[in-house]
Design an enzyme around this catalytic site. Structure first.
Site, PDB file in Angstrom:
ATOM      1  N   HIS A 136      33.460  33.077  34.300  1.00  0.00           N
ATOM      2  CA  HIS A 136      33.898  34.406  33.848  1.00  0.00           C
ATOM      3  C   HIS A 136      33.153  34.924  32.620  1.00  0.00           C
ATOM      4  O   HIS A 136      33.617  35.864  31.972  1.00  0.00           O
ATOM      5  CB  HIS A 136      35.401  34.407  33.534  1.00  0.00           C
ATOM      6  CG  HIS A 136      36.284  34.295  34.730  1.00  0.00           C
ATOM      7  ND1 HIS A 136      36.495  33.105  35.384  1.00  0.00           N
ATOM      8  CD2 HIS A 136      37.036  35.226  35.377  1.00  0.00           C
ATOM      9  CE1 HIS A 136      37.326  33.305  36.393  1.00  0.00           C
ATOM     10  NE2 HIS A 136      37.665  34.568  36.423  1.00  0.00           N
ATOM     11  N   GLY A 185      31.137  35.170  39.317  1.00  0.00           N
ATOM     12  CA  GLY A 185      32.149  34.954  40.335  1.00  0.00           C
ATOM     13  C   GLY A 185      33.242  35.991  40.328  1.00  0.00           C
ATOM     14  O   GLY A 185      33.939  36.167  41.334  1.00  0.00           O
ATOM     15  N   HIS A 186      33.423  36.675  39.224  1.00  0.00           N
ATOM     16  CA  HIS A 186      34.430  37.737  39.128  1.00  0.00           C
ATOM     17  C   HIS A 186      33.731  39.039  38.751  1.00  0.00           C
ATOM     18  O   HIS A 186      33.404  39.267  37.598  1.00  0.00           O
ATOM     19  CB  HIS A 186      35.489  37.406  38.085  1.00  0.00           C
ATOM     20  CG  HIS A 186      36.742  38.206  38.223  1.00  0.00           C
ATOM     21  ND1 HIS A 186      36.749  39.582  38.377  1.00  0.00           N
ATOM     22  CD2 HIS A 186      38.048  37.837  38.235  1.00  0.00           C
ATOM     23  CE1 HIS A 186      37.994  40.006  38.463  1.00  0.00           C
ATOM     24  NE2 HIS A 186      38.799  38.971  38.396  1.00  0.00           N
ATOM     25  N   HIS A 246      39.388  37.656  47.136  1.00  0.00           N
ATOM     26  CA  HIS A 246      40.229  37.906  45.965  1.00  0.00           C
ATOM     27  C   HIS A 246      40.324  39.406  45.729  1.00  0.00           C
ATOM     28  O   HIS A 246      39.325  40.095  45.566  1.00  0.00           O
ATOM     29  CB  HIS A 246      39.624  37.198  44.758  1.00  0.00           C
ATOM     30  CG  HIS A 246      40.467  37.235  43.532  1.00  0.00           C
ATOM     31  ND1 HIS A 246      40.475  38.302  42.673  1.00  0.00           N
ATOM     32  CD2 HIS A 246      41.336  36.324  43.015  1.00  0.00           C
ATOM     33  CE1 HIS A 246      41.306  38.058  41.661  1.00  0.00           C
ATOM     34  NE2 HIS A 246      41.842  36.861  41.854  1.00  0.00           N
ATOM     35  N   GLU A 298      45.132  34.665  45.798  1.00  0.00           N
ATOM     36  CA  GLU A 298      45.262  36.044  45.306  1.00  0.00           C
ATOM     37  C   GLU A 298      44.426  37.028  46.133  1.00  0.00           C
ATOM     38  O   GLU A 298      43.870  37.984  45.597  1.00  0.00           O
ATOM     39  CB  GLU A 298      44.852  36.127  43.834  1.00  0.00           C
ATOM     40  CG  GLU A 298      45.684  35.248  42.918  1.00  0.00           C
ATOM     41  CD  GLU A 298      45.328  35.424  41.454  1.00  0.00           C
ATOM     42  OE1 GLU A 298      46.243  35.578  40.630  1.00  0.00           O
ATOM     43  OE2 GLU A 298      44.123  35.408  41.126  1.00  0.00           O
ATOM     44  N   CYS A 397      46.402  38.712  32.359  1.00  0.00           N
ATOM     45  CA  CYS A 397      45.494  39.832  32.584  1.00  0.00           C
ATOM     46  C   CYS A 397      46.257  41.121  32.870  1.00  0.00           C
ATOM     47  O   CYS A 397      45.784  42.216  32.548  1.00  0.00           O
ATOM     48  CB  CYS A 397      44.555  39.518  33.743  1.00  0.00           C
ATOM     49  SG  CYS A 397      45.377  38.885  35.221  1.00  0.00           S
ATOM     50  N   CYS A 398      47.443  41.007  33.486  1.00  0.00           N
ATOM     51  CA  CYS A 398      48.152  42.204  33.933  1.00  0.00           C
ATOM     52  C   CYS A 398      48.759  43.034  32.799  1.00  0.00           C
ATOM     53  O   CYS A 398      48.635  44.266  32.811  1.00  0.00           O
ATOM     54  CB  CYS A 398      49.217  41.828  34.955  1.00  0.00           C
ATOM     55  SG  CYS A 398      48.521  41.129  36.478  1.00  0.00           S
TER      56      CYS A 398
END
Length: 629
Positions: A136, A185-186, A246, A298, A397-398
Site C-alpha cells: 500500500h 496492489g490497491h 476487491h 471484500e 478507512c471508512c
C-alpha cells in the site's frame, strides 16, 4: 456563462461535457445533508483525530523521526492513509483548523528523495516497495496527494501540498517509463496524480497516471491468495467488461481511468469504463447502491450474487462509487450517473455514521438476523464483525472516507456548461457562479418539491436543467416554469431556457411516495420478497418497531396493499407477523400449510436510520404473505 473553474474543486477536469462548481460556489444551508455535515464538522472530524492519536497512527510519524519506528509503530501497513484522509477532510471543511503540528511531523518523516511511509524502508522494516501487492505504499501516496491538492485549492498552497509534490516527484522518478514497471496492489494513486497534474499543470504527473493505468492487468502482482482479479490485474482496463475483485480497489481504479481518459481525450478508455459501470449496476449492485457481496475478500460476487444477509457493501466502496459516478457525469453529462450517486449517498454513505457522529458501520448488511451488542466506547472493533456501529476499527478507512465525502459534498450538487446550470442533487442550498445566483428551497428527500429562485441573472437566455431521478419512473413528475406553465416531465432532465429575472421561480415536483419494488429473478437470495423505496430512500423493517419482541424475520408483507407514508418519515405496510414453529427437520413438504400469522400494520423506517435505537434485527427485502409454501 463563466468558463473559469472555481479554485475550490475536489475534481477539476480540463475537458468534459460539464464543469463542476466549487465549494466556494455552492453552500448547503439546511435539511438532510446540512444536518449531517454539521455533525461531521463539529463531532466526527475531532472523533477521528482523537482516535488516531489514541491508537498511535499519527504518532507513527514522530516515531519515524525519532528512530523508534521499529518498535513503536502502530496500525496496519496502510494506517498513514487514514491520517491523510483526515487532513483532506479538514482542508475542505470551512472553519476547521488544519493540524499544523501533524503536518510538520509528516514533513519531518519524509526522506530526502521524497519517499514517505512509516511501515517500510527504515532499519528493522522491510525494504521500500518490497511488497507492491499488499504494501500500500503507492496507495498511501494517493491519499497524501489528494490531501495536498485539497489544501492548495481550499486554503492556498501550504506545507502539506509541498510534501505531496515531493512524494509525487519521487513516484515519477521511481516508477516512470524507464523505472520500476510495477503497480500498486490497491489502486488510488492514479486519480490523485491526475488531480495534481490539473492543479500544477505538470505533465509528468499525468504521464505517470497514464503509465499506471496501462500497466494494470499484466499480471505483475502475481496470483496471490485471492487471484489476479482481486487486484484487477487479470486483464487490461480496456478489455474488462465488468468491475470485479476487491470492490474498493476496482472502483478507485475505474475513477482513475476516467480521469486519465478525460485528460488525454481517450474516448476508447472512457467507453470501457462506462461499459464496466453499466454491467456492474445491472448485475452486481444492491438496492441501496452498495457494492461488494463477499466478506472474505471484500469483493464483488458473480452476476446476480447479491445475498442481503451477506452483503458486505463496504462504506468505502460506496464512497468510491460516488467518486466514479461523479467523474462519469462530468465526462458525459448523462443523468444516470447522478442517479446512482444519489442512491449511494442516501443509502450507504449516510448509513455508515451514527446520528451522533461517533460510531460507524464498516460494512452495510441488508439483513441482520441477530441483535447485536453495543461495542465498547474505548475499544477498536474488527472491521466487519461489529453488529452495531463501532467507534473505531482496527482498519478504519471508512470513518475518514465518510468524513472527507461529507466535507466536500456541496461540490456534488451542481455543474455548469456553455448553456447554463445543471442541478444533479437536491438540498436546501445557495449557488453563486458566473453572474448567476440561485436559492434552492426543499425538504428533499422527505418532500419532492424543489423550488429554484433566481436572485441574480445575466441579461441573456440561459438554461436551467434539473435532474428527474430514475426512481420516478412509472409516476408523474411536474415542472412549473416562472410563468406558471406546468408540464409533466420524465426521468432524465427537465429544462427551462429563458432570460431569467430576479425573483423568477422554477418548481420541480417529484413523486416522493412509497412504493413496492421487486427484484430480477436471477437474484436467487431474494426470490419471494419485496422492498419499499420512497424517493431515493430504501426502507427496512426493524425489530424495535415490531410488537411482542418479534424479530424482523417474523415479518411477511402484502404488496397488493399500497404502502402509506407518515409525517415522521416512516412508512406503514400491510402484512403478517408470524414466527415459524421449530421443527426437528427444517424441510417440510412443499404443500404444508404455513403458520397462521397475525394480520397487522408494519412500520418501516429509512434504512440509513437503522440501529440508532439500540440492538435490533433488520431486513430490507421482506418475504411476502404468499411466498411461504
Amino acid at each position: 456563462m463563466n468558463k473559469e473553474l472555481s479554485t475550490v474543486l475536489p475534481v477539476a477536469p480540463t475537458r468534459g461535457r460539464l464543469r463542476p462548481l466549487g465549494l466556494d460556489e455552492v453552500r448547503i444551508t439546511g435539511g438532510f445533508w446540512a444536518a449531517r455535515r454539521h455533525v461531521n464538522a463539529t463531532v466526527s472530524l475531532d472523533h477521528c483525530r482523537d482516535w488516531m492519536e489514541r491508537v498511535g497512527w499519527t504518532g507513527n510519524f514522530r516515531a519515524a523521526v525519532e528512530g523508534r519506528i521499529q518498535h513503536d509503530r502502530r496500525g496496519r501497513e496502510f494506517a498513514d492513509s487514514d491520517v491523510y484522509k483526515l487532513l483532506e477532510a479538514t482542508s475542505w471543511e470551512t472553519g476547521y483548523d488544519v493540524d499544523s503540528a501533524l503536518t510538520e511531523a509528516i514533513g519531518a518523516a519524509q526522506e530526502a528523495d521524497g519517499y514517505l511511509n512509516t511501515a517500510y524502508g527504515r532499519p528493522g522494516q522491510q525494504p521500500r516497495y518490497s511488497d507492491l501487492a499488499w504494501g500500500h505504499e503507492l496507495y498511501c501516496y494517493g491519499h497524501l496527494i489528494q490531501a495536498g491538492v485539497a489544501q492548495a485549492r481550499a486554503r492556498g498552497e501550504g506545507e502539506l501540498t509541498k510534501i505531496a509534490r515531493r512524494a509525487a516527484d519521487h513516484v515519477c522518478a521511481r516508477f516512470g517509463a524507464r523505472g520500476d514497471q510495477g503497480v500498486c496492489g490497491h489502486p488510488e494513486i492514479e486519480t490523485a496524480l491526475v488531480e495534481l497534474a490539473r492543479l500544477t499543470g505538470e505533465q509528468r504527473y499525468l504521464d505517470q497516471a497514464v503509465l499506471f493505468i496501462a500497466r494494470r492487468g499484466q499480471g505483475t502482482l502475481g496470483d496471490g491468495e485471492f487471484g489476479r482479479a482481486y487486484h484487477q490485474d487479470d486483464m487490461p482496463v480496456r478489455k474488462a467488461t465488468v468491475l470485479r475483485g476487491h470492490a474498493v480497489r476496482a472502483l478507485y481504479l475505474a475513477a482513475g481511468a476516467v480521469d486519465v481518459a478525460v485528460e488525454t481525450g481517450d474516448e476508447d478508455l472512457l467507453a470501457a469504463v462506462v461499459r464496466q459501470w453499466e454491467t456492474t449496476v445491472a448485475r452486481r449492485t444492491y438496492l441501496t447502491g452498495g457494492m461488494g457481496s463477499h466478506h472474505r475478500d471484500e469483493s464483488f460476487g458473480d452476476d446476480f450474487v447479491l445475498p442481503p444477509d451477506r452483503a458486505y457493501s463496504e462504506t468505502c466502496a460506496g464512497v468510491a462509487s460516488v467518486m466514479l459516478s461523479w467523474r462519469l457525469l462530468l465526462a458525459t453529462g448523462e443523468p444516470r450517473f447522478a442517479d446512482l450517486a444519489e442512491r449511494t449517498l442516501f443509502n450507504v454513505v449516510a448509513t455508515s455514521p451514527a446520528e451522533d457522529g461517533r460510531s460507524f458501520f464498516y460494512s452495510n448488511t441488508l439483513h441482520r438476523r441477530r441483535r447485536g451488542t453495543v461495542p465498547a466506547a474505548d475499544a477498536q472493533m474488527p472491521r466487519a464483525e461489529s453488529s452495531l456501529r463501532a467507534p473505531w476499527f482496527a482498519v478504519s478507512c471508512c470513518p475518514t472516507n465518510v468524513a472527507r465525502t461529507l466535507a466536500l459534498l456541496p461540490g456534488y450538487l451542481a455543474t455548469a456548461d456553455d448553456h447554463g446550470l445543471q442541478l444533479h442533487q437536491y438540498a436546501d442550498a445557495e449557488i453563486t457562479t458566473g453572474g448567476i445566483a440561485l436559492r434552492i428551497r426543499t425538504d428533499y428527500p422527505s418532500d419532492g418539491r424543489v423550488t429554484v429562485r433566481v436572485a441574480r441573472s445575466p441579461d441573456r437566455p440561459w438554461t436551467l436543467s434539473l435532474r428527474v431521478p430514475a426512481w420516478a419512473e412509472g409516476a408523474t413528475a411536474w415542472l412549473v416554469d416562472p410563468d406558471g406553465g406546468r408540464r409533466a416531465v420524465a426521468p432524465g432532465t427537465a429544462e427551462v431556457t429563458r432570460v431569467f429575472r430576479p425573483g423568477d421561480e422554477t418548481v420541480l415536483e417529484l413523486p416522493v411516495r412509497p412504493r413496492w419494488l421487486g427484484a430480477d429473478p436471477r437474484v436467487d437470495a431474494i426470490r419471494g420478497t419485496a422492498a419499499v423505496q420512497r424517493g431515493p430512500l430504501v426502507y427496512c423493517a426493524e425489530s424495535v418497531d415490531l410488537p411482542r419482541a418479534h424479530e424482523a424475520d417474523a415479518v411477511r408483507v402484502d404488496p397488493s396493499a399500497r404502502p402509506e407514508g407518515r409525517a415522521d418519515g416512516s412508512v406503514v405496510v400491510a402484512g403478517e407477523i408470524s414466527a415459524p414453529a421449530d421443527r426437528p427437520w427444517p424441510y417440510p413438504p412443499y404443500d404444508a400449510p404455513p403458520a397462521a400469522g397475525d394480520r397487522t400494520d408494519i412500520v418501516l423506517v429509512p434504512y440509513h436510520s437503522w440501529a440508532n435505537r439500540g440492538p435490533s434485527t433488520m431486513r430490507v427485502w421482506l418475504p411476502t404473505v404468499d411466498s411461504a409454501p
